[in-house]
Design an enzyme around this catalytic site. Sequence first.
Site, PDB file in Angstrom:
ATOM      1  N   ASP A  23       2.028   5.640   1.519  1.00 44.32           N
ATOM      2  CA  ASP A  23       2.729   4.346   2.076  1.00 44.32           C
ATOM      3  C   ASP A  23       1.736   3.365   1.938  1.00 44.32           C
ATOM      4  OD1 ASP A  23       5.521   3.645   4.295  1.00 44.32           O
ATOM      5  OD2 ASP A  23       4.341   2.448   2.912  1.00 44.32           O
ATOM      6  N   TRP A  24       2.282   2.225   1.957  1.00 40.84           N
ATOM      7  CA  TRP A  24       1.051   1.084   1.914  1.00 40.84           C
ATOM      8  C   TRP A  24       0.278   0.834   2.933  1.00 40.84           C
ATOM      9  CZ3 TRP A  24       3.648   2.187  -2.083  1.00 40.84           C
ATOM     10  CH2 TRP A  24       3.658   1.511  -3.351  1.00 40.84           C
TER      11      TRP A  24
END
Length: 751
Positions: free
Chosen positions: A267-268
């Site tokens: 995920d970021w």
Amino acid sequence: MRNSLFIFIVLAVTVLFISCQPGRDQANGGAAPGEVSEEIIDSLIDLMTLDEKLGLITASSSFTSGGVPRLGIPELVFSDGPHGVRHEHGRGWYALEDADDEATYLPVGICLASTWNKDLGYRYGEVLGNEAKERGKDVLLGPGINIIRSPLNGRNFEYLSEDPYLTAMMGVGYVKGLQEQGVAACPKHYAANNQETDRHNIDAIVSKRALHEIYFPAFRSVVQDGGAWSIMGAYNKINGQYATHHEYLNNVVLKGKWGFDGVVVSDWGSVKDTREALLYGTDIEMGTELLRDFDNPEYDEFYMARPAKEMIERGEVDESYVDEKVRRVLRLMQRTTAMSDHGQGKRNVEEHQQFALEVAREGIVLLKNDGLLPLDKSEIKTLAVVGHNATRHFAGRGGSSQVRALYEITPLEGIRNLVGDDVEVLYAEGYEPYYDESLFRDVTGDAASQSTENIREVELARTANQALVQEAVALAETADAVIFVGGWIHGHEGMPWGEGTYDAEARDKLNLKLIFGQEELIRELNRVNDQTAIVLMGGSNVEMENWLPESRAYLHAWYPGMEGGTAIAEVLFGEVNPSGKLPMTFANSHEDYPSHSIGEFPGDGTVEYREEIFVGYRYFDTYDRPVKFPFGFGLSYTTFAFSDLELTKQNNKVIVECTVTNTGAREGAVVVQVYVHQKEPTFDRPIRELKGFEKVHLARGASATVSIELDESAFKQFHPEELRWMLEPGSYEIQVGTSSRDIKLAGSVDW
Ligand code: GLC
């Protein structure tokens, strides 16, 4: 000698191919679209330097990971989101204002799941694949398939269900439809990302049995049945280790037991450790600058960039771990539009907008109706539409799943379009989202998604704006009928992340109480006009005790997409017969849910999933706890009868057959739900578990035989001590019904 000659020839051919191929498929050595060539991958890895390899497995901008220009390997292009291709960011973090990025805004995930129509799942992915491809994307960051453990989770709208089987069935179709367009799905967030509070660090303490029976199954299905080409790692920890580089989740289960040969995308900002990311299965690191300097990203600072290079050069980690990641990334590229031509794709075409309408029509759930609905517009001269949500746009809200919709039909527009000039439609806002400065309180910010350390979250007020109430009541008193449209506000668009983020990413709701005085307003409308229908929007339920008893009709419309207003009007006036069924239990208060009454939510540093496998109806039905509306429930304007149950055991499967008849006055659709109940389990087990379903559309008076096949996995449970799937001998009841609490037919089989 022969070997090295062969390799030389392969390399020469590859380099030759690279030099003469135009466009993005040049490094694919001309393999057919979607075809993987391990030989070409091998030869490319042999040609790459360590720096080039590390560039390929880390972000090169906000939504791209690095390519290798020297070898004709392009960047990989990612885009949100699960229900529409997000607006353009360019290479930074701010929406580009003048981009050509309007898109089809589909109903959100939980609305899709409410259709219980697997065919719509496939077509949903197909639409998104076309729109993503047309916008030049290789990976679409969806579907969101985390289990709805608490109704307070801000992102429930983006997910599918409390039940792993329903989530899996809708997710698999979506993945197949998307990837057949040459765009990679990236089901997310693996795993147990069931809250937004402290999402970057919370440690979910979950038993192996609960992981395998509740939180893993949808991921396993999208990999093994859907063939997902990538998976997104979650922010949170599980049992002490970050999910994105979790040895058990990635190496043992995902890539080991399930045989996943695709890419684990972080995920970021979810990568937190170089060594773990290298050793425990992270293949691409995205967005880490969010944790450092939001505006001045140093991609070389990423955990899997220079720090990884130094670790390898010190001999602490072997380069072969990087090669394995590069292999997976190149395989993904060969499968997708990144390296092979999958055609142009389509965007904002009428067929996509019609599909958005079709999903909304089947996803809206009619929860209460004493006969008030459907409304007859020929008997209405003046119609009052009341509620802020009747005119609110939702597409740009919700967080990373936001869409710059080409258009969005609001409920008021949909109603006006449907009734035409024969009915005078009057509108009053009735309530408005507002913030009382005194209600602000500082909370620790979700640093990953804001530039400020602390953000201020507002305790959304619940007192009514009396002027607005009085205006609405005055309108309702004079009208022949009233339609109230309220619910959650889906935060974000136009608001700083901290304010009014209810029912959106990065924030959980504090409770299920209706906000801005809607309860008082609904009671007043019911008091002055007994032709009042209630429509609520939002990614989950609200408390109902204070307004539902005296309400005659209630529709839950979720966030129904760009044609949502049209579909809401069509259901209210009977042009569409509602067929949506709840994919999550609607209980009255969040405190009724097991994640709050037995487990913890949202925890503090750690969050204990003490409810184990007893999530949703698995808890409410097993412990016979009161609910407002059960899992799988939804009303129709017609009625159905069930008969002739036949159970046939063949080898390792059970064929469940029954007859369904439309006994009412109009066409309609019904969802035949099949639950399994083990009569005398050795270990604690839910009283029933959904293991099959089919949606059946029937003309008035028509019947159909429905056949649903259960393989032995439908009867198995995960042994809490031996930690393996097992099928316990004994008698099992097969229950056929139209919700988890409305079983029409039952029979037994023995294993
Ligand atoms: C967000 C979300 C994830 C999204 C990603 C890129 O933080 O958790 O679902 O795809 O970042 O925007």
